[in-house]
Write a protein that holds these residues in place. Structure first.
Motif, PDB file in Angstrom:
ATOM      1  N   TRP A  93      38.326  36.659  42.893  1.00  0.00           N
ATOM      2  CA  TRP A  93      38.625  37.194  41.570  1.00  0.00           C
ATOM      3  C   TRP A  93      39.983  37.869  41.489  1.00  0.00           C
TER       4      TRP A  93
ATOM      5  N   GLN B 146      44.603  31.642  43.477  1.00  0.00           N
ATOM      6  CA  GLN B 146      43.871  31.292  44.709  1.00  0.00           C
ATOM      7  C   GLN B 146      43.109  29.989  44.540  1.00  0.00           C
TER       8      GLN B 146
ATOM      9  N   SER C 276      26.733  28.750  47.922  1.00  0.00           N
ATOM     10  CA  SER C 276      27.432  28.389  49.162  1.00  0.00           C
ATOM     11  C   SER C 276      26.462  27.729  50.140  1.00  0.00           C
TER      12      SER C 276
ATOM     13  N   SER D  35      36.415  38.112  51.469  1.00  0.00           N
ATOM     14  CA  SER D  35      36.336  39.164  52.487  1.00  0.00           C
ATOM     15  C   SER D  35      36.002  38.598  53.873  1.00  0.00           C
TER      16      SER D  35
ATOM     17  N   LEU E 264      41.270  35.290  54.557  1.00  0.00           N
ATOM     18  CA  LEU E 264      40.402  36.466  54.479  1.00  0.00           C
ATOM     19  C   LEU E 264      41.210  37.747  54.301  1.00  0.00           C
TER      20      LEU E 264
ATOM     21  N   HIS F  13      35.476  45.685  39.596  1.00  0.00           N
ATOM     22  CA  HIS F  13      34.055  45.957  39.381  1.00  0.00           C
ATOM     23  C   HIS F  13      33.673  47.303  40.007  1.00  0.00           C
TER      24      HIS F  13
ATOM     25  N   ARG G 269      31.625  48.075  42.326  1.00  0.00           N
ATOM     26  CA  ARG G 269      31.553  48.107  43.804  1.00  0.00           C
ATOM     27  C   ARG G 269      32.862  48.588  44.408  1.00  0.00           C
ATOM     28  N   ARG G 270      33.978  48.136  43.818  1.00  0.00           N
ATOM     29  CA  ARG G 270      35.272  48.525  44.385  1.00  0.00           C
ATOM     30  C   ARG G 270      35.541  50.012  44.158  1.00  0.00           C
TER      31      ARG G 270
ATOM     32  N   GLU H  89      40.098  47.629  55.281  1.00  0.00           N
ATOM     33  CA  GLU H  89      40.969  47.246  54.172  1.00  0.00           C
ATOM     34  C   GLU H  89      40.572  48.008  52.901  1.00  0.00           C
TER      35      GLU H  89
HETATM   36  P1  NAD Z   1      32.588  40.787  48.473  1.00  0.00           P
HETATM   37  O1  NAD Z   1      32.618  40.547  49.941  1.00  0.00           O
HETATM   38  O2  NAD Z   1      31.342  41.300  47.855  1.00  0.00           O
HETATM   39  O3  NAD Z   1      32.963  39.443  47.687  1.00  0.00           O
HETATM   40  C1  NAD Z   1      34.178  38.782  47.891  1.00  0.00           C
HETATM   41  C2  NAD Z   1      34.090  37.420  47.188  1.00  0.00           C
HETATM   42  O4  NAD Z   1      33.228  36.582  47.927  1.00  0.00           O
HETATM   43  C3  NAD Z   1      33.499  37.480  45.770  1.00  0.00           C
HETATM   44  O5  NAD Z   1      34.236  36.620  44.925  1.00  0.00           O
HETATM   45  C4  NAD Z   1      32.077  36.980  45.940  1.00  0.00           C
HETATM   46  O6  NAD Z   1      31.620  36.289  44.797  1.00  0.00           O
HETATM   47  C5  NAD Z   1      32.221  36.031  47.100  1.00  0.00           C
HETATM   48  N1  NAD Z   1      31.002  35.932  47.895  1.00  0.00           N
HETATM   49  C6  NAD Z   1      30.226  36.953  48.325  1.00  0.00           C
HETATM   50  N2  NAD Z   1      29.186  36.485  49.061  1.00  0.00           N
HETATM   51  C7  NAD Z   1      29.319  35.133  49.077  1.00  0.00           C
HETATM   52  C8  NAD Z   1      28.570  34.080  49.679  1.00  0.00           C
HETATM   53  N3  NAD Z   1      27.470  34.311  50.428  1.00  0.00           N
HETATM   54  N4  NAD Z   1      28.987  32.811  49.484  1.00  0.00           N
HETATM   55  C9  NAD Z   1      30.100  32.546  48.751  1.00  0.00           C
HETATM   56  N5  NAD Z   1      30.848  33.494  48.178  1.00  0.00           N
HETATM   57  C10 NAD Z   1      30.478  34.775  48.341  1.00  0.00           C
HETATM   58  O7  NAD Z   1      33.761  41.791  48.184  1.00  0.00           O
HETATM   59  P2  NAD Z   1      34.361  42.349  46.833  1.00  0.00           P
HETATM   60  O8  NAD Z   1      34.110  43.812  46.752  1.00  0.00           O
HETATM   61  O9  NAD Z   1      34.062  41.496  45.651  1.00  0.00           O
HETATM   62  O10 NAD Z   1      35.877  42.116  47.187  1.00  0.00           O
HETATM   63  C11 NAD Z   1      36.557  42.956  48.093  1.00  0.00           C
HETATM   64  C12 NAD Z   1      36.775  42.331  49.418  1.00  0.00           C
HETATM   65  O11 NAD Z   1      37.025  40.958  49.237  1.00  0.00           O
HETATM   66  C13 NAD Z   1      38.000  42.912  50.054  1.00  0.00           C
HETATM   67  O12 NAD Z   1      37.635  43.672  51.174  1.00  0.00           O
HETATM   68  C14 NAD Z   1      38.871  41.758  50.436  1.00  0.00           C
HETATM   69  O13 NAD Z   1      38.977  41.633  51.823  1.00  0.00           O
HETATM   70  C15 NAD Z   1      38.156  40.561  49.956  1.00  0.00           C
HETATM   71  N6  NAD Z   1      38.989  39.700  49.134  1.00  0.00           N
HETATM   72  C16 NAD Z   1      39.998  39.070  49.742  1.00  0.00           C
HETATM   73  C17 NAD Z   1      40.797  38.222  49.008  1.00  0.00           C
HETATM   74  C18 NAD Z   1      41.925  37.478  49.666  1.00  0.00           C
HETATM   75  O14 NAD Z   1      42.812  37.043  48.978  1.00  0.00           O
HETATM   76  N7  NAD Z   1      41.894  37.274  50.984  1.00  0.00           N
HETATM   77  C19 NAD Z   1      40.559  38.050  47.663  1.00  0.00           C
HETATM   78  C20 NAD Z   1      39.516  38.736  47.070  1.00  0.00           C
HETATM   79  C21 NAD Z   1      38.712  39.553  47.820  1.00  0.00           C
END
Ligand code: NAD
Length: 475
Positions: free
Chosen positions: A150, A156, A211, A228, A250, A327, A329-330, A380
């Motif tokens: 997101w 992305q 997934s 993440s 990641l 959101h 959560r953040r 992070e």
């Molecule tokens: P989160 O781990 O809850 O979710 C991250 C993303 O993964 C969300 O879009 C979510 O829909 C997706 N996701 C979660 N579980 C999944 C699953 N089982 N299968 C497929 N997709 C799944 O974290 P968050 O609070 O939404 O985002 C923050 C974290 O996400 C940060 O710590 C950061 O590292 C990471 N992030 C990294 C990038 C990047 O560009 N590398 C981008 C966005 C978020």
């Protein structure tokens, strides 16, 4: 007006029509913007079958045909940039100017893939027997399951899709439910650019359900995820159990090394502006600051001054320089890092908490005097937090910078060639920026090492993860 949202399967846009829906909200106000239809199990199977069927033809398409579609996607993205960006600001929260820049950067990625896909070369290998001909070709791996995040909801997703499609693969993409308008718009770009049905499919729903369904399907040959580290490891393990290839972009925890001989005020200004970009929700956001002792006070003062001048507000207001977090959560995650830093002796010089009201606004926060054991120095933050610490010498700062499991971006400020060379050689990171920020251009590879991922997006490497190598020998 916020757009209506759809699934995109086998060249058709599908609205709710009795499916479960998710309400999409503006993170700055909590106002409901629209409803996102979730894919049923049958929808997921239909998307997989469409991608499988389309692959039989798309894999044999000429690079010129693929290039023409990708070029057209770039043109359309430029034409529609303002409308797409406005919707991104509504459902993601980032300031409009940042959203426009993201869409234009996405257009560049499509154009870069359009150029590079005509240069997916094989090679001829000199034989031992002169009557033998032996050569190496690179073929598309097959149907890809892609998961995009997101924080840059258009950028992305675009990087994954143009790499897969340019290589001759087909895709089932799950976009980010938190901020879905960009991926919906992306599907329309490809549709209107003349992409054959089934080459790209877009689905929405509960991330873990989708997934699992996609990755375990025998139709899928490749998994690509940006998000993440824990989720990436989970998906990579699932893919590994079925021997499927992965690309993983990641999280990071980017160290910033400011040496005594740097242009300190300039570095502080650049870094503070970069820190608040997308409210710090950027995987390459500068997030651990190490400043050499002699210039530490000057750096902290200049950095804090810029941070204190940041105007927060709804991303559609022209004066806004920083929007809300995406959101709730953040908000909680960022607040708990601040509290931990306080408990460990850190001093909050600016910000430190959320703003009152319904929106997910968190004040940009500067913390000094904290030890390396503070959680924010090891996890992070993915938010507008800047923990600033001191260092004495180069070996010490390299050891501290490399002490976390992440290895994505890094930043160095120095005017010494010797220092910059030693640090560039020594940093465990996929990307090293010296005295400026120069990442995310399509012509440069973008990716991490260690826990930050596998593979690169962009650069001449962009198709590597989507191609299999085949050797052919003939006499
Ligand atoms: P989160 O781990 O809850 O979710 C991250 C993303 O993964 C969300 O879009 C979510 O829909 C997706 N996701 C979660 N579980 C999944 C699953 N089982 N299968 C497929 N997709 C799944 O974290 P968050 O609070 O939404 O985002 C923050 C974290 O996400 C940060 O710590 C950061 O590292 C990471 N992030 C990294 C990038 C990047 O560009 N590398 C981008 C966005 C978020």
């Amino acid at each position: 007006m916020y757009p209506s949202l759809s699934l995109y399967i086998n060249g058709r846009f599908l609205s709710a029509e009795g499916r479960e829906v998710q309400t999409i909200r503006d993170p700055a106000t909590q106002e409901a913007l629209g409803e996102l239809p979730w894919a049923t199990g049958e929808d997921l199977d239909a998307a997989l079958l469409a991608a499988d069927h389309a692959f039989q033809t798309w894999r044999c398409s000429s690079p010129m045909e693929r290039s023409a579609v990708l070029r057209r996607v770039g043109e359309l993205a430029r034409e529609r940039a303002n409308d797409i960006a406005r919707a991104i600001t509504q459902d993601n929260g980032k300031p409009l100017a940042e959203a426009v820049a993201e869409v234009l950067n996405s257009a560049e990625h499509a154009e870069w893939a359009a150029e590079e896909c005509r240069r997916i070369y094989g090679r001829v290998v000199p034989p031992r027997n002169p009557l033998v001909r032996q050569w190496v070709v690179r073929e598309p791996v097959g149907v890809c399951a892609a998961f995009s995040p997101w924080n840059f909801p258009m950028g992305q997703a675009m990087k994954k899709v143009v790499a897969a499609i340019g290589a001759g693969c087909t895709v089932v993409l799950k976009g980010p439910e938190e901020s879905p308008s960009a991926v919906d718009a992306l599907a329309r770009l490809f549709h209107d650019a003349g992409l054959p049905p089934g080459v790209l499919n877009v689905v929405w729903g509960v991330p873990s359900t989708i997934s699992k369904h996609l990755i375990e399907s025998p139709i899928v040959r490749k998994v690509s995820f940006t998000g993440s580290v824990p989720v990436g490891k989970h998906l990579a393990a699932m893919a590994g159990a079925h021997m499927k290839r992965v690309s993983m972009e990641l999280g990071g925890h980017s160290p910033v090394l400011v040496f005594d001989d740097a242009d300190v005020e300039q570095a502080a200004t650049l870094l503070a502006r970069f820190k608040v970009r997308n409210a710090g929700q950027v995987c390459v956001s500068p997030s651990r600051f190490y400043v050499q002792s002699r210039v530490y006070d000057r750096f902290v003062s200049a950095f804090t001054e810029v941070i204190n001048s940041v105007t927060m507000g709804h991303g559609l207001q022209p004066e806004s320089q920083m929007g809300p977090l995406v959101h709730a959560r953040r908000l909680e995650a960022v607040q708990s890092l601040v509290e931990d830093a306080r408990r460990q002796g850190g001093e909050v010089l600016s910000g430190g908490g959320r703003l009152p009201g319904a929106g997910h606004f968190f004040a940009p926060t500067v913390i000094t005097g904290l030890p390396d054991t503070a959680r924010v120095m090891n996890e992070e933050p993915f938010g507008p937090l800047a923990p600033i610490t001191r260092f004495t010498d180069l070996e010490e700062v390299l050891r501290r910078a490399n002490s976390v499991p992440f290895g994505l971006a890094s930043y160095v400020f120095t005017h010494s060639i010797q220092t910059s060379t030693r640090v560039a050689n020594g940093l465990e990171a996929g990307m090293v920026n010296i005295n400026h920020f120069g990442m995310a251009h399509p012509e440069l590879p973008f990716g991490g090492i260690k826990d930050s991922g596998i593979g690169s997006e962009g650069g001449t490497e962009l198709f590597d993860g989507y191609l299999a190598t085949k050797m052919i020998t003939q006499i």
